[in-house]
Design an enzyme around this catalytic site. Structure first.
Site, PDB file in Angstrom:
ATOM      1  N   ASP A 194     -28.018 -15.576   6.152  1.00 46.15           N
ATOM      2  CA  ASP A 194     -26.603 -15.404   6.413  1.00 46.15           C
ATOM      3  C   ASP A 194     -26.709 -14.064   7.044  1.00 46.15           C
ATOM      4  OD1 ASP A 194     -23.863 -14.863   5.888  1.00 46.15           O
ATOM      5  OD2 ASP A 194     -24.068 -16.500   4.193  1.00 46.15           O
ATOM      6  N   HIS A 265     -22.639 -17.114  10.284  1.00 49.10           N
ATOM      7  CA  HIS A 265     -23.394 -16.428   9.205  1.00 49.10           C
ATOM      8  C   HIS A 265     -24.781 -16.433   9.857  1.00 49.10           C
ATOM      9  CE1 HIS A 265     -20.367 -16.479   5.989  1.00 49.10           C
ATOM     10  NE2 HIS A 265     -20.147 -17.922   6.272  1.00 49.10           N
ATOM     11  N   GLU A 328     -17.361 -21.700   8.388  1.00 50.21           N
ATOM     12  CA  GLU A 328     -16.915 -20.172   8.730  1.00 50.21           C
ATOM     13  C   GLU A 328     -17.726 -19.510  10.009  1.00 50.21           C
ATOM     14  OE1 GLU A 328     -15.642 -18.526   3.984  1.00 50.21           O
ATOM     15  OE2 GLU A 328     -17.845 -17.870   4.997  1.00 50.21           O
TER      16      GLU A 328
END
Length: 568
Positions: A194, A265, A328
């Protein structure tokens, strides 16, 4: 074992409670078996008890001999009589029948996994001290007579542990593999990379862990408070660590699914190798939580880089599934990128969502060509999901319905009920309270198969997954508190029959908590956090369910715009 679609669904007419009970809670099995029929009598486990296993069931026998031998001091030598693990080819791979009589215990199973699950149930029929790692009592070690017939409802019974935000030492992961197996859960999804850390040794690219494996500090509580601890945080798993974890899990019929999160990420990777990003200046490993704006670029060299990473990932993790993230990923840097715009023109793509789908497709096709099944979060629906991808539906039931109707296998993991980093009550003493309230009952009442699906579409729901994101879970003790007993409730919804009784579950949970005590799990008491389980030093950011529902509605509108309203 490898998760598979099409595990047989149990009939609606399940048996009553989970079996016989006594003052020690014997028979309060979690997850609840399909059928249990108590009988008269008791089996006494003693120093003369032998353990026999049919060919193929040696792993279950070795595990049972190890755990019961440690707790009781009995050797359980090979031999007839006593405890017998028998093969029954008429049963499914994970199905078993456990019969306890005064003279012997027989576990019949369709495959090695079923024998192991029968052995797990047998351990729960013993007093809670059977879960200790050393001998604390001379017994007696007795099991009430009962016949149990059991099999899982879903093939994918998963738990995600986010080791990217907070590195979890290897011994703690080994402990959690045992806890998953204890609850008949069979998938450990490891979120390995991440913005805030890269946790997997990749020999071709050593800077991923040397640079990307640590950050300078972490927020204390929610980032909205602007408080940081000033303490470096890091760690990673060597390739031999991973081989050990994979082998240990396989012996307990748990498949480890690795996640390499792309294209968002990814700031830890970009910090290690700046040429992977979209900016001219170098980036540090990110210290803030939340969604970062830095994403991978769409250059051929970047694609080749991560295909090489996936080569090493596939070598280390032999299971069918590899997660490529896809969640995301802000598109702002691509909108400003000449290279990204040129790539879109070259491919005839309408927008950046389709560019992300194309980029993810470069990795999913790479995995498919090598016999693996790509797994990704439901944002991949927004640009058209790549071929052959299993979808983790986390933002409400609409994504699960859409993915199933498009012909994709689906793992249901709604963040409103199965994100176990969310606070467990409205009590301000809850540690680092974030999100809306997700109670034990909320988890227990999740139904993985959304309404509105045809029978054929419903078969696309291969299971469910509970997610432990660790931005606000900074120790193994707090991980225990957030996971249990909610993971016990989750186990019941993915293993046990569709018809469930929360009052009955609570009754069995009281006995199960004694097992968790014996194992050393620092679970949340029903009465709320103990004083040392609170975190007044780390304020959170509680949210209302209305705020969360508004988020789900906004995402659903995007999917409706692309695919239509769907059923209902």
């Amino acid at each position: 074992m490898r998760p598979r679609r099409g595990a047989r669904r149990p009939p609606a007419d399940v048996g009553g409670r989970a079996g016989p009970r006594d003052g020690d809670g014997a028979g309060a099995v979690i997850p609840r078996p399909l059928h249990a029929h108590p009988a008269d009598g008791r089996f006494v486990l003693d120093e003369g008890t032998a353990l026999h296993a049919d060919p193929g069931f040696e792993r279950a026998a070795r595990w049972l001999r190890g755990v019961l031998g440690a707790a009781t001091g009995f050797a359980l030598p090979p031999g007839p009589g006593g405890i017998e693990l028998r093969h029954d080819g008429r049963m499914g791979e994970e199905e078993y029948r456990l019969a306890v009589r005064a003279d012997r215990i027989t576990i019949e199973a369709g495959g090695p996994a079923g024998a192991f699950y029968g052995a797990q149930t047998l351990r729960q029929l013993l007093p809670a001290d059977a879960f200790r790692a050393g001998r604390t009592t001379a017994g007696p070690w007795t099991v009430s007579a009962v016949t149990i017939e059991d099999r899982p409802r879903f093939a994918w019974r998963g738990v995600l542990i986010d080791v990217a935000r907070r590195f979890l030492p290897k011994n703690e992961l080994l402990r959690y593999i045992d806890l998953l197996a204890m609850h008949k859960l069979n998938v450990l999804h490891l979120h390995l990379t991440d913005d805030q850390g890269w946790r997997l040794e990749i020999r071709r690219y050593p800077l991923l862990v040397d640079v990307g494996g640590w950050r300078t500090e972490s927020p204390v509580g929610s980032v909205v408070h602007g408080t940081y601890d000033g303490r470096p945080h890091g760690g990673y798993y060597t390739q031999d660590d991973i081989r050990e974890l994979v082998a240990y899990a396989a012996d307990r019929y748990v498949t480890i699914v690795p996640e390499i999160d792309l294209p968002g990420h990814a700031q830890a990777a970009i910090a290690a190798y700046p040429e992977l990003g979209n900016l001219a200046e170098p980036l540090p490993v990110r210290t803030e939580w939340g969604v970062g704006e830095n994403t991978l670029n769409v250059a051929d060299d970047t694609i080749a880089f991560f295909q090489a990473v996936l080569d090493e990932v596939m070598e280390l993790f032999p299971g069918e599934y590899v997660c490529v993230g896809g969640d995301e990923a802000p598109k702002g840097q691509w909108r400003d990128s000449v290279e990204a715009k040129e790539r879109m023109r070259e491919l005839g793509l309408r927008d950046e969502d389709e560019l992300q789908s194309w980029l993810i497709g470069q990795f999913t096709e790479y995995l498919l060509a090598r016999g693996r099944k790509p797994y990704g979060w439901d944002e991949i629906l927004e640009g058209g999901p790549p071929r052959g991808t299993t979808v983790a539906a986390w933002r409400g039931s609409f994504g699960a319905v859409t993915a199933a109707r498009l012909g994709h296998d689906v793992v249901v993991c709604p963040f409103t009920a199965l994100y176990l980093d969310f606070r467990q009550s409205a009590d301000p003493a809850e540690p680092v309270p974030i999100g809306s309230v997700t109670t034990l009952r909320d988890v227990y009442e999740v139904e993985p198969v959304p309404p509105g699906l045809t029978p054929e579409e419903a078969e696309r729901i291969i299971g469910a997954q509970a997610n432990l994101w660790t931005e606000h879970i900074d120790s193994p003790r707090l991980l225990d508190y957030m996971a249990f007993p909610r993971l016990a409730a989750f186990a019941e919804i993915v293993w046990g029959p569709r018809e469930r009784d929360f009052v009955d579950f609570e009754d069995r949970l009281r006995a199960h908590e004694r097992r968790l005590d014996a194992v050393g799990v620092e679970y949340r008491p029903a009465t709320g956090p103990r004083p040392w389980q609170s975190r007044p030093d780390a304020p959170g950011r509680p949210r209302s369910r209305a705020e969360v529902d508004e988020e789900v509605a906004a995402w659903t509108a995007n999917i409706v715009a692309r695919y239509g309203p769907g059923p209902g």
